[in-house]
Design an enzyme around this catalytic site. Structure first.
Site, mmCIF file in Angstrom:
data_model
loop_
_atom_site.group_PDB
_atom_site.id
_atom_site.type_symbol
_atom_site.label_atom_id
_atom_site.label_comp_id
_atom_site.label_asym_id
_atom_site.label_seq_id
_atom_site.Cartn_x
_atom_site.Cartn_y
_atom_site.Cartn_z
ATOM 1 C CD GLU A 1 -8.978 -13.193 -16.683
ATOM 2 O OE1 GLU A 1 -9.460 -13.225 -17.838
ATOM 3 O OE2 GLU A 1 -8.305 -12.249 -16.243
ATOM 4 C CD GLN B 1 -15.652 -9.538 3.862
ATOM 5 O OE1 GLN B 1 -14.735 -9.251 4.626
ATOM 6 N NE2 GLN B 1 -15.920 -8.826 2.776
HETATM 7 N N1 ACO Z 1 -6.467 -12.929 3.873
HETATM 8 C C1 ACO Z 1 -6.084 -14.076 4.455
HETATM 9 N N2 ACO Z 1 -6.922 -15.062 4.801
HETATM 10 C C2 ACO Z 1 -8.221 -14.863 4.546
HETATM 11 C C3 ACO Z 1 -8.714 -13.689 3.960
HETATM 12 C C4 ACO Z 1 -7.775 -12.700 3.603
HETATM 13 N N3 ACO Z 1 -8.153 -11.546 3.020
HETATM 14 N N4 ACO Z 1 -10.065 -13.779 3.841
HETATM 15 C C5 ACO Z 1 -10.379 -14.975 4.356
HETATM 16 N N5 ACO Z 1 -9.279 -15.616 4.788
HETATM 17 C C6 ACO Z 1 -9.191 -16.945 5.358
HETATM 18 C C7 ACO Z 1 -10.104 -17.150 6.531
HETATM 19 O O1 ACO Z 1 -9.475 -16.801 7.730
HETATM 20 C C8 ACO Z 1 -10.382 -18.637 6.452
HETATM 21 O O2 ACO Z 1 -9.314 -19.369 6.996
HETATM 22 P P1 ACO Z 1 -9.587 -20.698 7.894
HETATM 23 O O3 ACO Z 1 -10.227 -21.663 6.940
HETATM 24 O O4 ACO Z 1 -8.229 -21.087 8.331
HETATM 25 O O5 ACO Z 1 -10.507 -20.267 8.978
HETATM 26 C C9 ACO Z 1 -10.380 -18.914 4.953
HETATM 27 O O6 ACO Z 1 -9.620 -17.851 4.374
HETATM 28 C C10 ACO Z 1 -11.760 -18.899 4.343
HETATM 29 O O7 ACO Z 1 -12.548 -17.928 4.952
HETATM 30 P P2 ACO Z 1 -14.051 -17.716 4.539
HETATM 31 O O8 ACO Z 1 -14.858 -17.347 5.752
HETATM 32 O O9 ACO Z 1 -14.523 -18.857 3.734
HETATM 33 O O10 ACO Z 1 -13.873 -16.438 3.620
HETATM 34 P P3 ACO Z 1 -14.929 -15.250 3.379
HETATM 35 O O11 ACO Z 1 -16.316 -15.771 3.348
HETATM 36 O O12 ACO Z 1 -14.650 -14.124 4.289
HETATM 37 O O13 ACO Z 1 -14.522 -14.808 1.895
HETATM 38 C C11 ACO Z 1 -13.223 -13.166 0.722
HETATM 39 C C12 ACO Z 1 -13.196 -14.425 1.593
HETATM 40 C C13 ACO Z 1 -13.997 -13.444 -0.568
HETATM 41 C C14 ACO Z 1 -11.772 -12.794 0.359
HETATM 42 C C15 ACO Z 1 -13.918 -12.027 1.513
HETATM 43 O O14 ACO Z 1 -13.232 -11.809 2.706
HETATM 44 C C16 ACO Z 1 -14.033 -10.718 0.764
HETATM 45 O O15 ACO Z 1 -15.018 -10.476 0.072
HETATM 46 N N6 ACO Z 1 -13.053 -9.811 0.913
HETATM 47 C C17 ACO Z 1 -13.081 -8.485 0.306
HETATM 48 C C18 ACO Z 1 -12.995 -8.537 -1.213
HETATM 49 C C19 ACO Z 1 -11.744 -9.212 -1.722
HETATM 50 O O16 ACO Z 1 -10.641 -8.976 -1.256
HETATM 51 N N7 ACO Z 1 -11.924 -10.067 -2.744
HETATM 52 C C20 ACO Z 1 -10.856 -10.736 -3.464
HETATM 53 C C21 ACO Z 1 -10.182 -9.758 -4.363
HETATM 54 S S1 ACO Z 1 -9.173 -10.527 -5.634
HETATM 55 C C22 ACO Z 1 -10.260 -10.937 -6.875
HETATM 56 O O17 ACO Z 1 -11.427 -10.609 -6.789
HETATM 57 C C23 ACO Z 1 -9.769 -11.681 -8.069
#
Ligand code: ACO
Length: 162
Positions: free
Chosen positions: A73, A84
């Site tokens: 989980e 990010q």
């Molecule tokens: N919504 C939609 N697409 C997204 C999002 C999002 N919020 N974040 C990243 N992506 C996409 C990117 O555009 C990318 O797409 P591509 O491969 O087509 O270019 C892909 O996902 C991967 O992107 P990364 O650069 O690897 O992602 P990143 O390093 O930014 O990490 C994360 C993603 C962890 C969600 C980060 O943006 C973050 O910390 N966000 C804020 C906290 C959050 O929302 N965490 C998840 C909560 S749910 C939980 O914790 C169980």
């Protein structure tokens, strides 16, 4: 860039990284109570896969492996704000899948994804369709509203990292 997975094992360096990760979660997941984040990140039955750059943690995923049920989980997932959309979140998830399969013996992940993170989880192979039988996970993972339950099957053979 290094990807390292630790639980709270009493080693100072690991503890410092876990505290850094806890601070990232507290900032990136504002709807989560801070005490709850601290409790799970420091809990010995949870593990955290962390992205380390220049000896600093820049993100991570905290999860609980249920080895008898062969699923994990995901409790929290975040990358620090200024790092990010550089691909770290994807590499992090791939390292987690590899570790969970090869070290923990898991076949699936479940998580309650925040609505705004559903897109990220879909790109990581998660679906809203849950194929695991309910009696495998019911009672293990806590119900939580404000999120949507998602599942990811870990491929048994695929090399997720290079
Ligand atoms: N919504 C939609 N697409 C997204 C999002 C999002 N919020 N974040 C990243 N992506 C996409 C990117 O555009 C990318 O797409 P591509 O491969 O087509 O270019 C892909 O996902 C991967 O992107 P990364 O650069 O690897 O992602 P990143 O390093 O930014 O990490 C994360 C993603 C962890 C969600 C980060 O943006 C973050 O910390 N966000 C804020 C906290 C959050 O929302 N965490 C998840 C909560 S749910 C939980 O914790 C169980």
């Amino acid at each position: 860039l290094r990807f390292l997975c630790y639980a709270n094992d009493g080693i100072d360096e690991h503890m410092i990284w876990l505290i850094g990760l806890k601070n990232i979660f507290a900032r990136q997941l504002p709807n989560m109570p801070k005490e709850y984040i601290v409790r799970l990140v420091m809990d010995r039955s949870h593990k955290s896969m962390m992205v380390i750059r220049h000896n600093n943690v820049v993100g991570g995923i905290t999860y609980r492996p249920y080895t008898s049920q062969r699923f994990g989980e995901i409790a929290f997932c975040a990358i620090t704000a200024d790092e990010q959309v550089k691909g770290y979140g994807t590499r992090l998830m791939n390292h987690l899948k590899q570790h969970a399969r090869d070290v923990d013996g898991l076949t699936h992940f479940l998580t309650y994804a925040d609505n705004n993170a559903v897109g990220y989880f879909i790109k990581q192979g998660f679906t809203k369709e849950i194929t695991l039988e309910k009696d495998i996970w019911q009672g293990y993972i806590k119900d939580y509203d404000g999120g949507i339950l998602m599942e990811c099957k870990i491929d048994p053979k695929l090399p997720y990292t290079d």
